[in-house]
Design a protein around this motif. Structure first.
Motif, mmCIF file in Angstrom:
data_model
loop_
_atom_site.group_PDB
_atom_site.id
_atom_site.type_symbol
_atom_site.label_atom_id
_atom_site.label_comp_id
_atom_site.label_asym_id
_atom_site.label_seq_id
_atom_site.Cartn_x
_atom_site.Cartn_y
_atom_site.Cartn_z
ATOM 1 N N GLN A 96 44.581 34.929 47.332
ATOM 2 C CA GLN A 96 44.388 34.201 47.836
ATOM 3 C C GLN A 96 43.349 34.551 47.906
ATOM 4 N N LYS A 97 42.441 35.094 49.509
ATOM 5 C CA LYS A 97 41.272 34.969 49.063
ATOM 6 C C LYS A 97 40.408 35.583 48.238
ATOM 7 N N LEU A 98 40.634 36.952 48.090
ATOM 8 C CA LEU A 98 40.040 37.859 47.426
ATOM 9 C C LEU A 98 39.793 37.351 45.765
ATOM 10 N N SER A 99 40.586 36.466 45.824
ATOM 11 C CA SER A 99 40.342 36.197 43.985
ATOM 12 C C SER A 99 39.768 35.187 44.439
ATOM 13 N N HIS A 100 40.275 33.858 44.279
ATOM 14 C CA HIS A 100 39.980 32.692 44.172
ATOM 15 C C HIS A 100 38.076 33.141 44.280
ATOM 16 N N GLY A 101 38.230 33.618 46.236
ATOM 17 C CA GLY A 101 37.290 33.470 45.721
ATOM 18 C C GLY A 101 35.975 34.709 44.623
ATOM 19 N N VAL A 102 36.523 35.857 44.532
ATOM 20 C CA VAL A 102 35.201 35.932 42.771
ATOM 21 C C VAL A 102 35.349 34.803 41.655
ATOM 22 N N ALA A 103 36.328 34.600 42.255
ATOM 23 C CA ALA A 103 37.198 33.540 40.519
ATOM 24 C C ALA A 103 35.864 32.446 40.499
ATOM 25 N N ALA A 104 35.235 32.132 42.447
ATOM 26 C CA ALA A 104 34.625 31.139 41.977
ATOM 27 C C ALA A 104 33.003 31.019 42.310
ATOM 28 N N TRP A 105 33.317 32.705 42.195
ATOM 29 C CA TRP A 105 31.823 32.896 41.918
ATOM 30 C C TRP A 105 31.163 33.160 40.802
ATOM 31 N N LEU A 106 32.468 33.404 40.139
ATOM 32 C CA LEU A 106 31.875 33.532 38.559
ATOM 33 C C LEU A 106 31.787 32.680 37.943
ATOM 34 N N ASP A 133 39.591 32.608 36.429
ATOM 35 C CA ASP A 133 41.329 32.126 37.169
ATOM 36 C C ASP A 133 41.468 33.458 37.807
ATOM 37 N N SER A 134 42.310 32.856 39.082
ATOM 38 C CA SER A 134 42.839 34.259 39.592
ATOM 39 C C SER A 134 44.254 34.061 38.801
ATOM 40 N N LEU A 135 45.082 35.540 39.386
ATOM 41 C CA LEU A 135 46.772 35.498 39.042
ATOM 42 C C LEU A 135 47.547 35.209 39.943
ATOM 43 N N GLU A 136 48.614 34.181 39.831
ATOM 44 C CA GLU A 136 49.150 33.491 40.747
ATOM 45 C C GLU A 136 49.760 34.753 41.413
ATOM 46 N N GLY A 137 50.150 34.182 42.709
ATOM 47 C CA GLY A 137 50.962 35.516 43.695
ATOM 48 C C GLY A 137 49.934 37.000 43.543
ATOM 49 N N GLY A 138 49.297 36.915 42.873
ATOM 50 C CA GLY A 138 49.020 38.713 42.736
ATOM 51 C C GLY A 138 49.629 39.833 41.800
ATOM 52 N N SER A 157 48.597 26.206 40.071
ATOM 53 C CA SER A 157 47.256 25.158 39.774
ATOM 54 C C SER A 157 46.212 25.334 38.385
ATOM 55 N N PHE A 158 45.370 24.239 38.898
ATOM 56 C CA PHE A 158 44.611 24.788 37.132
ATOM 57 C C PHE A 158 43.648 25.920 37.491
ATOM 58 N N LEU A 159 43.516 26.517 38.504
ATOM 59 C CA LEU A 159 42.846 27.559 38.711
ATOM 60 C C LEU A 159 43.550 28.896 38.347
ATOM 61 N N GLU A 160 44.347 29.039 38.551
ATOM 62 C CA GLU A 160 45.532 29.863 38.447
ATOM 63 C C GLU A 160 46.078 30.074 36.961
ATOM 64 N N ILE A 161 46.868 31.314 36.928
ATOM 65 C CA ILE A 161 47.477 31.241 35.093
ATOM 66 C C ILE A 161 48.853 32.399 35.967
ATOM 67 N N LEU A 182 31.777 35.716 28.807
ATOM 68 C CA LEU A 182 33.669 36.422 28.279
ATOM 69 C C LEU A 182 34.124 35.277 29.153
ATOM 70 N N THR A 183 35.220 35.067 29.556
ATOM 71 C CA THR A 183 36.601 34.410 29.749
ATOM 72 C C THR A 183 37.195 35.623 31.435
ATOM 73 N N ALA A 184 37.399 35.823 32.158
ATOM 74 C CA ALA A 184 37.967 36.363 33.373
ATOM 75 C C ALA A 184 39.413 35.721 34.131
ATOM 76 N N ILE A 185 40.243 36.976 34.799
ATOM 77 C CA ILE A 185 41.534 36.775 35.610
ATOM 78 C C ILE A 185 41.057 37.656 36.335
ATOM 79 N N VAL A 186 40.886 37.407 37.559
ATOM 80 C CA VAL A 186 40.757 38.441 38.707
ATOM 81 C C VAL A 186 41.910 38.515 39.908
ATOM 82 N N ILE A 187 42.249 39.707 40.495
ATOM 83 C CA ILE A 187 43.436 39.942 40.572
ATOM 84 C C ILE A 187 43.722 40.211 41.926
ATOM 85 N N CYS A 188 44.061 39.956 43.453
ATOM 86 C CA CYS A 188 44.290 40.474 44.085
ATOM 87 C C CYS A 188 45.223 40.245 44.541
#
Length: 273
Positions: free
Chosen positions: A71-81, A89-94, A3-7, A61-67
């Motif tokens: 799912q919820k952890l990386s998307h939640g942290v990315a949204a907070w940032l 963004d969140s790493l797709e599939g973690g 998605s546009f919020l994932e890499i 900086l820009t960030a990529i969050v990995i859980c």
């Protein structure tokens, strides 16, 4: 499809090792991390529960969050940032998707303890030339982007390591990070940190050839040797030389990864020939 919020892992692996790679933040739970205590290269573990305390360190900086599963952890942290003004963004599939593709992962057990600022600390001999610039480049780009490097007289390396909790490297002593047989320290780090990609293995051959005076191992080695010795004459300060050397290895790495088949021919030939 991301998605546009994932890499995707495929896109992220192309960014890792480059100076413009985003900050990589691993927010897996302790349970998930302990099941596989490795990190996506260049990532730093953070506790999502203390997000408000460490988010400020990512300002600018820009960030990529990995859980674990993207799912919820990386998307939640990315949204907070993002709401704090930090593109994330969140790493797709973690981390599970990352390892499922057999992409490199760094064993945390090999890292020295972090200091109060969360940095790993490394120490080696002063006046670096080749291996002692190549290894910090590898660590900064693939292991710990915030790593600290201390350059001291050869006789003081081990004592400084002990006193300051630093990992000694590239010294004539029985330490983990040094030459082994015909391999130089850079070779050892690439292998033990699980970073044996074709590009880094090619670069390791060039570094070994230049560092051990076996220039026949790689045609690029004399160029690396000349540039390294030139930098050592340009800079009296080892930290300034390190910063300049990082750019040199950035260029060699990108050639090893992306440009080995490219040639340059100018002028192309005489008119009418």
């Amino acid at each position: 499809m991301s998605s546009f919020l994932e890499i995707s892992p495929d896109k992220l692996i192309r960014l890792i090792g480059t100076p413009n790679c985003p900050a990589l933040i691993d927010v897996r739970t302790d349970e998930d991390f302990e099941a596989d205590p490795r990190l996506v290269p260049g990532s730093v573990r953070r506790d999502y529960r203390t997000l408000d305390r460490w988010a400020g360190s990512l300002a600018g900086l820009t960030a990529i969050v990995i859980c674990q599963r993207g799912q919820k952890l990386s998307h939640g942290v990315a949204a907070w940032l993002r709401q704090a003004g930090i593109p994330a963004d969140s790493l797709e599939g973690g981390f599970e998707a990352w390892t499922a593709q057999n992409l490199p992962a760094v064993p945390v057990m090999l890292l020295p303890p972090r200091n109060g600022s969360g940095q790993t600390v490394w120490v080696t001999r002063a006046r670096p030339k080749i291996d002692r610039i190549a290894c910090p480049w590898l660590i900064r780009r693939f292991v710990d982007p915030n790593a600290m490097f201390l350059f001291v007289p050869p006789s003081e390396v081990e004592m400084v390591a002990d006193r300051f909790g630093a990992a000694p490297f590239d010294i004539d002593a029985d330490v983990r990070w040094s030459h082994r047989g015909e391999l130089c320290t850079f070779d050892v780090m690439v292998e033990e940190f699980g970073l044996s990609s074709p590009a880094l293995l090619r670069l390791a051959t060039i570094v070994r050839a230049a560092d051990t005076a076996r220039l026949d191992l790689a045609p690029e080695a004399p160029g690396l040797l000349a540039a390294s010795l030139g930098l050592s004459r340009m800079y009296a300060d080892d930290q300034e030389q390190l910063e300049a050397g990082l750019l040199l290895y950035d260029a060699f790495y990108r050639w090893c990864r992306d440009a080995t088949d490219e040639t340059h021919n100018w002028p192309a030939g005489k008119k009418g020939a």
